[in-house]
Design an enzyme around this catalytic site. Sequence first.
Site, PDB file in Angstrom:
ATOM      1  N   THR A 150       0.819  -1.214   0.000  1.00 43.16           N
ATOM      2  CA  THR A 150       0.000   0.000   0.000  1.00 43.16           C
ATOM      3  C   THR A 150       0.856   1.268   0.000  1.00 43.16           C
ATOM      4  N   GLY A 189       2.656  -2.756   8.229  1.00 41.68           N
ATOM      5  CA  GLY A 189       3.013  -2.947   9.622  1.00 41.68           C
ATOM      6  C   GLY A 189       4.518  -3.176   9.754  1.00 41.68           C
ATOM      7  N   GLU A 407      -6.204  -6.002   3.894  1.00 40.47           N
ATOM      8  CA  GLU A 407      -6.237  -7.231   3.086  1.00 40.47           C
ATOM      9  C   GLU A 407      -7.354  -7.184   2.062  1.00 40.47           C
TER      10      GLU A 407
HETATM   11  C1  LIG Z   1       3.797 -14.175  16.376  1.00 41.94           C
HETATM   12  C2  LIG Z   1       2.705 -14.353  15.389  1.00 41.94           C
HETATM   13  C3  LIG Z   1       1.589 -13.342  15.574  1.00 41.94           C
HETATM   14  C4  LIG Z   1       0.488 -13.587  14.579  1.00 41.94           C
HETATM   15  C5  LIG Z   1      -0.641 -12.592  14.666  1.00 41.94           C
HETATM   16  C6  LIG Z   1      -1.823 -13.108  13.889  1.00 41.94           C
HETATM   17  C7  LIG Z   1      -2.753 -12.025  13.390  1.00 41.94           C
HETATM   18  C8  LIG Z   1      -3.544 -12.521  12.200  1.00 41.94           C
HETATM   19  C9  LIG Z   1      -4.588 -11.553  11.698  1.00 41.94           C
HETATM   20  C10 LIG Z   1      -4.015 -10.303  11.111  1.00 41.94           C
HETATM   21  C11 LIG Z   1      -3.372 -10.567   9.802  1.00 41.94           C
HETATM   22  C12 LIG Z   1      -2.676  -9.651   9.099  1.00 41.94           C
HETATM   23  C13 LIG Z   1      -2.545  -8.228   9.494  1.00 41.94           C
HETATM   24  C14 LIG Z   1      -3.094  -7.384   8.419  1.00 41.94           C
HETATM   25  C15 LIG Z   1      -2.021  -6.771   7.606  1.00 41.94           C
HETATM   26  C16 LIG Z   1      -2.623  -6.137   6.404  1.00 41.94           C
HETATM   27  C17 LIG Z   1      -1.972  -6.234   5.232  1.00 41.94           C
HETATM   28  C18 LIG Z   1      -2.509  -5.607   4.040  1.00 41.94           C
HETATM   29  O1  LIG Z   1      -3.521  -4.935   4.030  1.00 41.94           O
HETATM   30  S1  LIG Z   1      -1.579  -5.953   2.649  1.00 41.94           S
HETATM   31  C19 LIG Z   1      -2.356  -5.049   1.370  1.00 41.94           C
HETATM   32  C20 LIG Z   1      -3.700  -5.626   1.010  1.00 41.94           C
HETATM   33  N1  LIG Z   1      -4.198  -5.008  -0.174  1.00 41.94           N
HETATM   34  C21 LIG Z   1      -5.162  -5.529  -0.933  1.00 41.94           C
HETATM   35  O2  LIG Z   1      -5.774  -6.530  -0.606  1.00 41.94           O
HETATM   36  C22 LIG Z   1      -5.459  -4.813  -2.228  1.00 41.94           C
HETATM   37  C23 LIG Z   1      -6.846  -5.139  -2.748  1.00 41.94           C
HETATM   38  N2  LIG Z   1      -6.870  -4.999  -4.194  1.00 41.94           N
HETATM   39  C24 LIG Z   1      -6.722  -6.117  -5.013  1.00 41.94           C
HETATM   40  O3  LIG Z   1      -6.568  -7.244  -4.582  1.00 41.94           O
HETATM   41  C25 LIG Z   1      -6.818  -5.863  -6.495  1.00 41.94           C
HETATM   42  O4  LIG Z   1      -6.540  -4.522  -6.777  1.00 41.94           O
HETATM   43  C26 LIG Z   1      -8.222  -6.208  -7.058  1.00 41.94           C
HETATM   44  C27 LIG Z   1      -8.448  -7.682  -6.924  1.00 41.94           C
HETATM   45  C28 LIG Z   1      -9.276  -5.444  -6.292  1.00 41.94           C
HETATM   46  C29 LIG Z   1      -8.305  -5.791  -8.502  1.00 41.94           C
HETATM   47  O5  LIG Z   1      -7.137  -6.261  -9.124  1.00 41.94           O
HETATM   48  P1  LIG Z   1      -7.014  -6.084 -10.693  1.00 41.94           P
HETATM   49  O6  LIG Z   1      -7.554  -4.742 -11.083  1.00 41.94           O
HETATM   50  O7  LIG Z   1      -5.638  -6.418 -11.080  1.00 41.94           O
HETATM   51  O8  LIG Z   1      -7.933  -7.259 -11.219  1.00 41.94           O
HETATM   52  P2  LIG Z   1      -9.341  -7.190 -11.897  1.00 41.94           P
HETATM   53  O9  LIG Z   1     -10.381  -6.756 -10.938  1.00 41.94           O
HETATM   54  O10 LIG Z   1      -9.219  -6.448 -13.189  1.00 41.94           O
HETATM   55  O11 LIG Z   1      -9.552  -8.763 -12.184  1.00 41.94           O
HETATM   56  C30 LIG Z   1      -8.742  -9.403 -13.176  1.00 41.94           C
HETATM   57  C31 LIG Z   1      -8.826 -10.898 -12.981  1.00 41.94           C
HETATM   58  O12 LIG Z   1      -7.966 -11.267 -11.904  1.00 41.94           O
HETATM   59  C32 LIG Z   1      -8.676 -12.049 -10.955  1.00 41.94           C
HETATM   60  N3  LIG Z   1      -8.048 -11.807  -9.639  1.00 41.94           N
HETATM   61  C33 LIG Z   1      -7.947 -10.621  -9.000  1.00 41.94           C
HETATM   62  N4  LIG Z   1      -7.305 -10.798  -7.823  1.00 41.94           N
HETATM   63  C34 LIG Z   1      -7.007 -12.126  -7.744  1.00 41.94           C
HETATM   64  C35 LIG Z   1      -6.361 -12.941  -6.757  1.00 41.94           C
HETATM   65  N5  LIG Z   1      -5.899 -12.422  -5.596  1.00 41.94           N
HETATM   66  N6  LIG Z   1      -6.221 -14.256  -6.999  1.00 41.94           N
HETATM   67  C36 LIG Z   1      -6.707 -14.769  -8.146  1.00 41.94           C
HETATM   68  N7  LIG Z   1      -7.351 -14.085  -9.137  1.00 41.94           N
HETATM   69  C37 LIG Z   1      -7.488 -12.768  -8.903  1.00 41.94           C
HETATM   70  C38 LIG Z   1     -10.074 -11.554 -11.050  1.00 41.94           C
HETATM   71  O13 LIG Z   1     -10.954 -12.514 -10.510  1.00 41.94           O
HETATM   72  C39 LIG Z   1     -10.212 -11.393 -12.548  1.00 41.94           C
HETATM   73  O14 LIG Z   1     -10.387 -12.649 -13.120  1.00 41.94           O
HETATM   74  P3  LIG Z   1     -11.313 -12.775 -14.439  1.00 41.94           P
HETATM   75  O15 LIG Z   1     -11.267 -14.218 -14.787  1.00 41.94           O
HETATM   76  O16 LIG Z   1     -10.690 -11.867 -15.460  1.00 41.94           O
HETATM   77  O17 LIG Z   1     -12.680 -12.300 -14.045  1.00 41.94           O
HETATM   78  C1  LIG Z   2      -4.757  -1.828  10.404  1.00 45.53           C
HETATM   79  C2  LIG Z   2      -4.233  -1.820   8.967  1.00 45.53           C
HETATM   80  C3  LIG Z   2      -3.084  -2.544   8.668  1.00 45.53           C
HETATM   81  C4  LIG Z   2      -2.589  -2.527   7.356  1.00 45.53           C
HETATM   82  N1  LIG Z   2      -1.420  -3.207   7.088  1.00 45.53           N
HETATM   83  C5  LIG Z   2      -0.918  -3.164   5.831  1.00 45.53           C
HETATM   84  C6  LIG Z   2       0.315  -3.840   5.528  1.00 45.53           C
HETATM   85  O1  LIG Z   2       0.936  -4.439   6.409  1.00 45.53           O
HETATM   86  N2  LIG Z   2       0.798  -3.781   4.257  1.00 45.53           N
HETATM   87  C7  LIG Z   2       0.131  -3.098   3.253  1.00 45.53           C
HETATM   88  O2  LIG Z   2       0.606  -3.084   2.115  1.00 45.53           O
HETATM   89  N3  LIG Z   2      -1.058  -2.446   3.502  1.00 45.53           N
HETATM   90  C8  LIG Z   2      -1.577  -2.453   4.767  1.00 45.53           C
HETATM   91  N4  LIG Z   2      -2.762  -1.809   5.034  1.00 45.53           N
HETATM   92  C9  LIG Z   2      -3.398  -1.004   3.979  1.00 45.53           C
HETATM   93  C10 LIG Z   2      -4.675  -1.683   3.473  1.00 45.53           C
HETATM   94  O3  LIG Z   2      -4.352  -2.826   2.729  1.00 45.53           O
HETATM   95  C11 LIG Z   2      -5.471  -0.671   2.625  1.00 45.53           C
HETATM   96  O4  LIG Z   2      -5.867   0.382   3.472  1.00 45.53           O
HETATM   97  C12 LIG Z   2      -6.686  -1.357   2.022  1.00 45.53           C
HETATM   98  O5  LIG Z   2      -6.281  -2.229   0.990  1.00 45.53           O
HETATM   99  C13 LIG Z   2      -7.710  -0.347   1.487  1.00 45.53           C
HETATM  100  O6  LIG Z   2      -7.121   0.429   0.459  1.00 45.53           O
HETATM  101  P1  LIG Z   2      -7.215   2.041   0.543  1.00 45.53           P
HETATM  102  O7  LIG Z   2      -6.738   2.450   1.862  1.00 45.53           O
HETATM  103  O8  LIG Z   2      -6.567   2.543  -0.679  1.00 45.53           O
HETATM  104  O9  LIG Z   2      -8.767   2.345   0.482  1.00 45.53           O
HETATM  105  P2  LIG Z   2      -9.569   2.915  -0.777  1.00 45.53           P
HETATM  106  O10 LIG Z   2      -9.655   1.866  -1.821  1.00 45.53           O
HETATM  107  O11 LIG Z   2      -9.059   4.241  -1.138  1.00 45.53           O
HETATM  108  O12 LIG Z   2     -11.032   3.014  -0.115  1.00 45.53           O
HETATM  109  C14 LIG Z   2     -11.759   4.217  -0.016  1.00 45.53           C
HETATM  110  C15 LIG Z   2     -13.173   3.946  -0.523  1.00 45.53           C
HETATM  111  O13 LIG Z   2     -13.113   3.723  -1.946  1.00 45.53           O
HETATM  112  C16 LIG Z   2     -13.927   2.596  -2.272  1.00 45.53           C
HETATM  113  N5  LIG Z   2     -13.456   1.955  -3.506  1.00 45.53           N
HETATM  114  C17 LIG Z   2     -12.177   1.783  -3.889  1.00 45.53           C
HETATM  115  N6  LIG Z   2     -12.121   1.114  -5.050  1.00 45.53           N
HETATM  116  C18 LIG Z   2     -13.411   0.840  -5.412  1.00 45.53           C
HETATM  117  C19 LIG Z   2     -14.019   0.166  -6.515  1.00 45.53           C
HETATM  118  N7  LIG Z   2     -13.290  -0.389  -7.504  1.00 45.53           N
HETATM  119  N8  LIG Z   2     -15.369   0.076  -6.529  1.00 45.53           N
HETATM  120  C20 LIG Z   2     -16.115   0.604  -5.528  1.00 45.53           C
HETATM  121  N9  LIG Z   2     -15.596   1.278  -4.482  1.00 45.53           N
HETATM  122  C21 LIG Z   2     -14.256   1.382  -4.418  1.00 45.53           C
HETATM  123  C22 LIG Z   2     -13.750   1.680  -1.073  1.00 45.53           C
HETATM  124  O14 LIG Z   2     -14.834   0.745  -1.012  1.00 45.53           O
HETATM  125  C23 LIG Z   2     -13.786   2.679   0.087  1.00 45.53           C
HETATM  126  O15 LIG Z   2     -15.138   2.918   0.463  1.00 45.53           O
HETATM  127  C24 LIG Z   2      -3.273  -1.798   6.336  1.00 45.53           C
HETATM  128  C25 LIG Z   2      -4.447  -1.098   6.648  1.00 45.53           C
HETATM  129  C26 LIG Z   2      -4.925  -1.108   7.954  1.00 45.53           C
HETATM  130  C27 LIG Z   2      -6.190  -0.358   8.278  1.00 45.53           C
END
Ligand SMILES: CCCCCCCCCC/C=C\CCC/C=C/C(=O)SCCNC(=O)CCNC(=O)[C@H](O)C(C)(C)COP(=O)(O)OP(=O)(O)OC[C@H]1O[C@@H](n2cnc3c(N)ncnc32)[C@H](O)[C@@H]1OP(=O)(O)O
Ligand SMILES: Cc1cc2nc3c(=O)[nH]c(=O)nc-3n(C[C@H](O)[C@H](O)[C@H](O)COP(=O)(O)OP(=O)(O)OC[C@H]3O[C@@H](n4cnc5c(N)ncnc54)[C@H](O)[C@@H]3O)c2cc1C
Length: 634
Positions: A150, A189, A407
């Site tokens: 992110t 994180g 996530e």
């Molecule tokens: C000592 C030990 C202690 C342990 C403690 C335990 C705690 C455990 C709990 C806490 C755990 C973790 C802490 C949290 C930390 C947080 C981390 C983060 O947040 S990391 C960042 C996360 N960010 C995201 O998730 C971003 C979300 N966005 C996306 O995934 C993509 O942008 C998406 C999917 C929204 C769009 O991607 P894109 O635009 O490239 O794809 P399309 O929508 O155009 O789709 C195209 C095609 O791809 C397929 N697709 C998309 N994603 C996936 C995937 N992941 N896997 C497989 N296929 C995927 C989609 O279905 C489409 O397919 P099609 O056939 O064309 O329809």
């Molecule tokens: C506690 C915490 C821990 C995190 N840890 C990590 C980490 O370790 N590593 C890391 O990489 N990231 C981490 N993140 C970031 C996290 O993955 C992002 O905040 C999350 O993926 C949401 O993306 P954004 O912040 O850009 O929200 P945005 O996407 O900007 O969301 C804003 C609004 O836009 C809307 N929106 C966005 N796209 C669309 C769409 N296509 N259609 C409709 N509505 C849409 C959303 O629904 C939302 O209402 C963490 C976040 C938090 C809160």
Amino acid sequence: MSKEIYENPDLKKERQNCPFNKEEITHLLDGGKEKTIERKQLENYILSDEQLKDAVPMEYLSHADKYAEELRKACLLMHKLADSPAGQVPTLRALMGAGLGSAVLKEGNPLALHYVMFIPALMGQGTIDQQAKWLEKAYNLNMIGTYAQTELGHGTFLRGLETRATYDPKTQEFILESPSLTAYKWWPGSLGKTANYAVVMAQLYTKGKCEGTHPFMVQLRDEETHEPLPGIVNMWLNPVCISSYIHYGTYVKPTNSKLSYATMVFVRVVVCQDVTTNLRKAVTIATRYSCVRRQSELKPGDREPQVMDYQAQQNKLLPPLAATFAFQLAADHLWNLYHTANNNIEQGDLELLPDLHGLSCALKALCSSEAANFVEVCRQSCGGHGYMSCSNFPRIYGQVTAAETYEGENTVLWLQVARYLVKTRKEQSGGLSVKYLIGEEKGPKTVDTTLEGIVKLYRRAAVGLVDVAIAELDKSGRKGEAPHDAWNHAAVYLIKAAQAHARLFVVESFVDSLKEGKLSAPVRTVLSQLCELFIIYWLLERSGDFFLCSNLTKQDLLLLNSKYVELLAAIRPQAVNLVDSFDLRDEVLNSPLGCWDGNVYQRLFDEAAKSPLNQSNVHESFHKYLKPLLKSNL
Ligand SMILES: CCCCCCCCCC/C=C\CCC/C=C/C(=O)SCCNC(=O)CCNC(=O)[C@H](O)C(C)(C)COP(=O)(O)OP(=O)(O)OC[C@H]1O[C@@H](n2cnc3c(N)ncnc32)[C@H](O)[C@@H]1OP(=O)(O)O
Ligand SMILES: Cc1cc2nc3c(=O)[nH]c(=O)nc-3n(C[C@H](O)[C@H](O)[C@H](O)COP(=O)(O)OP(=O)(O)OC[C@H]3O[C@@H](n4cnc5c(N)ncnc54)[C@H](O)[C@@H]3O)c2cc1C
């Protein structure tokens, strides 16, 4: 003489004549008797260590002191992990699975990302050679990593990430750069002060062409001084592309461009378990407190009743109690699918990838949002004391509501699920987990309110809402709207269809688990009551979906309402016994409201006494501010 163990008399009465074997449920939730034994041993091993206890409540420390104290305990925890008699991986699994980590690290674990994302990224995306080089170093904690994806300007839209990795064929190196302020990695994180390495997601450029986001291993800090490496702020050098697709200077496309998103899929699966563990804590705290708390007057002239005897309180707490079982069983199903799909992917068989993506998005969004709502209901059900920091509800709520965003923000994930459902329904192919979308729902549309009949209603709603969404898309298409506009204008329908699909998966998991499970009759009875309560609860909450997609009538709904309140009354006597079956130690609950012995008021009083403000009768600020005001005759 042994000290008499206090037990609140109301709780004691709740526990008498339990009609089922609590341990049988404990074993079911742990995955078997052996797992329960292992978990309890690990809990003793961790929680008996005095050095892992907080000298003062964390809420009274400064931000920097909180970080330092959590890091101290996290490092000690890692030593215990390495020396654990059960072995490192089972202990780690226990730390992640049973919420044990948060019993020790109440403000958050500075090393969590190392285990939850950094190591999984290496395991899922590193080449054999890269794993040989880094995995041992990571497991031995000779490096601390995070997952930096992110950015300030992008979290959801991965194709919009700005961090660039440009391959230089001359030096065979990648130059990573943050071309703008919005490209700065933000949120990962441990990135700020703890990690010295990161898996960085960046747009790969080679021969002037962008090949999309790929993971790169980047050293952030000097391993000895922990100082940031030169240029680390906006220019990174010497990263290594993980699961390198650059062969002799040429980019070789992966079999599926989304394999670089695999780490997120893993964490979405983990999050389902984590929010369920947190929900179990909240339900246990609220249920025990609701049987200790006596308030108001139910029958005129009678003693104040336990608040759990109000039907309104049962309506608050018994659906979330049932949800903990529903989500656990669904999370177990998803975990099994994850392992099957992952093993297949390692063999080059990607057939299950769309199902895994669809289902992991669906369940992560459903479990996190429902858990967040239920935790808030549990907090509110405890009145003023539920609002106190020491109740642990604020911390539990903070943890589950964060999961609605990280996530994959839930709305975005729902739309991913919808994309998968529409494609499966239209193409009538694939869709392992949505088989009901392939072919027509057979059988009469009449409604019967048996368990099987209700599951059929959920299926009709799931397939019906996909068809409603498709009809909206087709209608927009006929009006000449471009596909992306039609998609955006159908979003409300698409999200409803996705949510109905997720609920069907949870409902079927619960019902099927009871059919398959080797359960004693008393346990089967109480879990069947919880199952029926939960699926009727959700149906009543979303009755519009069912009216829209089936022949459900007003009479059916009134019948289901009556069945629902009967089930509240039937389950009420077992509420405490059911939460006792979770076997959550007081240290894990970390709440005077939820302690096993029910000694709530004394524990609340003792907690309040710990406040720095209660160490003197008059705080020094009186003389500085209040006294001058009192004398100022405004
Ligand atoms: C000592 C030990 C202690 C342990 C403690 C335990 C705690 C455990 C709990 C806490 C755990 C973790 C802490 C949290 C930390 C947080 C981390 C983060 O947040 S990391 C960042 C996360 N960010 C995201 O998730 C971003 C979300 N966005 C996306 O995934 C993509 O942008 C998406 C999917 C929204 C769009 O991607 P894109 O635009 O490239 O794809 P399309 O929508 O155009 O789709 C195209 C095609 O791809 C397929 N697709 C998309 N994603 C996936 C995937 N992941 N896997 C497989 N296929 C995927 C989609 O279905 C489409 O397919 P099609 O056939 O064309 O329809
Ligand atoms: C506690 C915490 C821990 C995190 N840890 C990590 C980490 O370790 N590593 C890391 O990489 N990231 C981490 N993140 C970031 C996290 O993955 C992002 O905040 C999350 O993926 C949401 O993306 P954004 O912040 O850009 O929200 P945005 O996407 O900007 O969301 C804003 C609004 O836009 C809307 N929106 C966005 N796209 C669309 C769409 N296509 N259609 C409709 N509505 C849409 C959303 O629904 C939302 O209402 C963490 C976040 C938090 C809160």
